[in-house]
Enzyme design. Structure first.
Site, PDB file in Angstrom:
ATOM      1  N   LYS A  80       0.830  -1.205   0.000  1.00 22.43           N
ATOM      2  CA  LYS A  80       0.000   0.000   0.000  1.00 22.43           C
ATOM      3  C   LYS A  80       0.860   1.249   0.000  1.00 22.43           C
ATOM      4  O   LYS A  80       1.919   1.292   0.637  1.00 22.43           O
ATOM      5  CB  LYS A  80      -0.934  -0.018   1.216  1.00 22.43           C
ATOM      6  CG  LYS A  80      -1.986   1.085   1.218  1.00 22.43           C
ATOM      7  CD  LYS A  80      -2.927   0.915   2.410  1.00 22.43           C
ATOM      8  CE  LYS A  80      -3.927   2.041   2.527  1.00 22.43           C
ATOM      9  NZ  LYS A  80      -4.808   1.883   3.706  1.00 22.43           N
ATOM     10  N   SER A 155      -9.457   2.120   3.271  1.00 16.89           N
ATOM     11  CA  SER A 155      -8.550   2.884   2.445  1.00 16.89           C
ATOM     12  C   SER A 155      -7.533   2.049   1.667  1.00 16.89           C
ATOM     13  O   SER A 155      -6.780   2.589   0.858  1.00 16.89           O
ATOM     14  CB  SER A 155      -7.794   3.904   3.306  1.00 16.89           C
ATOM     15  OG  SER A 155      -6.961   3.241   4.250  1.00 16.89           O
ATOM     16  N   SER A 179      -9.929  -0.452   7.221  1.00 19.83           N
ATOM     17  CA  SER A 179      -9.351  -0.168   5.905  1.00 19.83           C
ATOM     18  C   SER A 179      -8.736  -1.349   5.186  1.00 19.83           C
ATOM     19  O   SER A 179      -8.398  -1.253   4.006  1.00 19.83           O
ATOM     20  CB  SER A 179      -8.302   0.943   6.022  1.00 19.83           C
ATOM     21  OG  SER A 179      -8.929   2.171   6.287  1.00 19.83           O
TER      22      SER A 179
END
Length: 462
Positions: A80, A155, A179
């Site tokens: 990420k 996210s 997330s």
């Protein structure tokens, strides 16, 4: 025949060991998949095919000499965007960030490299990681492979989309309120938020965790073992327990609490409740005792956390120069600006509610080995929306099932438990006592075997 890009990490490592496949050809297959689907999905950031090919070639040489660097040697992995990797800027999903290359790998990324993993790309995230969508002023809009009109969640938006689309088997996400689990649930994959501190993070914060997003529980276990451990940059981290994934769990005598109503937030859609209840029935038939329980957290707890996070974000945005602050997504600015009138007592009360959540969750485990619930009350919403409510002043109405485990530090995982009438995945959340992450993944593996899986999206085999 399953394409190389769709093979699990467990299968890849076995193939490297018996020389039936090579890290180079696997990486080429993954990069071809990315090239084919990325124009529609927009899941990657800082794609690095040249650096990855060099790493894959080095891995191939190690396997030929019988000296792999670690348990993930040669396996393609994405990371990420907010997990720093040396030489790559960390925009945090917003155009407001000054783009300066990271000087070192964050702890989890460093552990990946030491295990031999081939990091070929970062994955996208929304504005400051504060949205459960792929909306960003820096990245193109990330979409869900199951339905391009829908969000992949956030996210860890790009990681969830990448896992479902077959951008290789292993993806690393972050989670402070859901997330990892929200995109995993909406993209039909496994997403684990580990016990707090098990995986070291670069900047520790209450509730913040790093964990695997994969297609199988076994792969999540393999990745979790590789990234667990102490790092002095994270004072909350602790030495790796040295455990490993051991396969599906025998459910005889297992006590499970079933939470179908969070007691607040968006109402649970009937098809979500039906899918979760069906999974619970399957688990019960397999030997577990399942008891329906009432809500764990209160409105006061969620609203208090919201107030504290608003003031935290307002503080961060206030530190930006005006020209950079103007680039922040308007919904995030509106949310943070709403904290201007809060008193010190209100902010402290909000902070205290994070601890109240932790106590409430711990009490819920007094009588159960596991707690299960929906991951989210709804299926994936429209890709263009920042929030499912489309209201920046009501941003957390969908996280009442997920955020309690961030505040309490318990491990929680999303596993697919069915599909909506529109063919959208529905996520089942499983949670367990602290430090039982691998046992939790064993329960996820059991449910994987009980629930029918559809073919992966985008023409990918499954």
């Amino acid at each position: 025949m399953t394409e190389l890009a769709d093979l699990t990490a467990v299968e890849l490592v076995a193939g490297y060991r018996d020389r039936s496949m090579s890290p180079v050809e696997v990486l080429d297959a993954v990069l071809a998949r990315v090239e084919a689907l990325e124009p529609a999905l927009h899941a990657t950031y800082a794609l690095d095919p040249d650096g990855a090919r060099a790493a894959a070639n080095q891995s191939e040489q190690r396997w030929r000499s019988g000296e792999p660097a670690g348990p993930l040697d040669g396996v393609p992995v994405t990371v990420k965007e907010n997990i720093a990797t040396a030489g790559v800027p960390v925009p945090q999903g917003t155009a407001a960030t000054e783009l300066l290359p990271a000087t070192t790998d964050a702890p989890a990324a460093a552990l990946l490299r030491s295990s031999g993993a081939v990091i070929f790309s970062k994955t996208t995230m929304p504005e400051y990681g504060m949205l459960s969508s792929g909306v960003s002023t820096f990245h193109p809009l990330t979409r869900n492979p199951w339905d391009l009109s829908r969000t992949p969640g956030g996210s860890s938006a790009g990681a969830g989309a990448a896992a479902a689309a077959g951008y290789g088997p292993l993806h690393l996400g972050t989670d402070i309120g859901g997330s990892i689990r929200l995109p995993a649930g909406w993209c039909g994959v496994i997403g684990l938020k580990p016990t707090h501190g098990r995986v070291p993070v670069g900047v520790p914060y209450p509730g913040r965790a790093i964990g695997p997003i994969t297609r199988t529980a076994a792969d999540a276990g393999l990745l979790l073992a590789a990234i667990s451990g102490y790092d002095r940059r994270d004072h909350t981290s602790y030495p790796s327990p040295g455990d490993s994934f051991s396969g599906p769990l025998d459910l005889a005598g297992v006590r499970i609490g079933l939470l179908l109503d969070a007691g607040l937030g968006l109402p649970v859609a009937p098809e979500v409740a039906s899918a979760v209840r069906t999974a619970a029935n399957l688990v019960e038939k397999a030997g577990a005792t399942v008891t329906e329980i009432g809500p764990i957290i209160t409105r006061e707890m969620l609203d208090g956390l919201d107030r504290f996070w608003r003031i935290r974000s307002a503080y961060d945005l206030q530190a930006l120069p005006p020209e950079r602050r103007a680039k922040v997504l308007p919904e995030i600015r509106d949310w943070a600006d709403s904290a201007a009138g809060l008193t010190g007592l209100e902010v402290f009360h909000g902070f205290s509610q994070m601890g109240e959540m932790a106590v409430a969750v711990d009490q819920a485990f007094a009588s159960y080995d596991f707690l299960i619930s929906p991951v989210a009350p709804i299926t994936a919403f429209a890709a263009e929306l920042a929030y499912p409510t489309d209201d920046p002043l009501k941003p957390f109405e969908h996280i009442a099932f997920t955020v309690p485990y961030n505040m309490s530090g318990h491990p929680a995982v999303s596993v697919n438990c069915g599909y909506s009438r529109e063919g959208l995945p529905i996520g089942l959340q499983l949670a367990s006592p602290r430090f039982t992450d691998m046992r939790l993944l064993s329960l996820a593996a059991t449910i994987e075997a009980l629930v029918e899986r559809r073919t992966w999206p985008g023409g990918c085999s499954g």
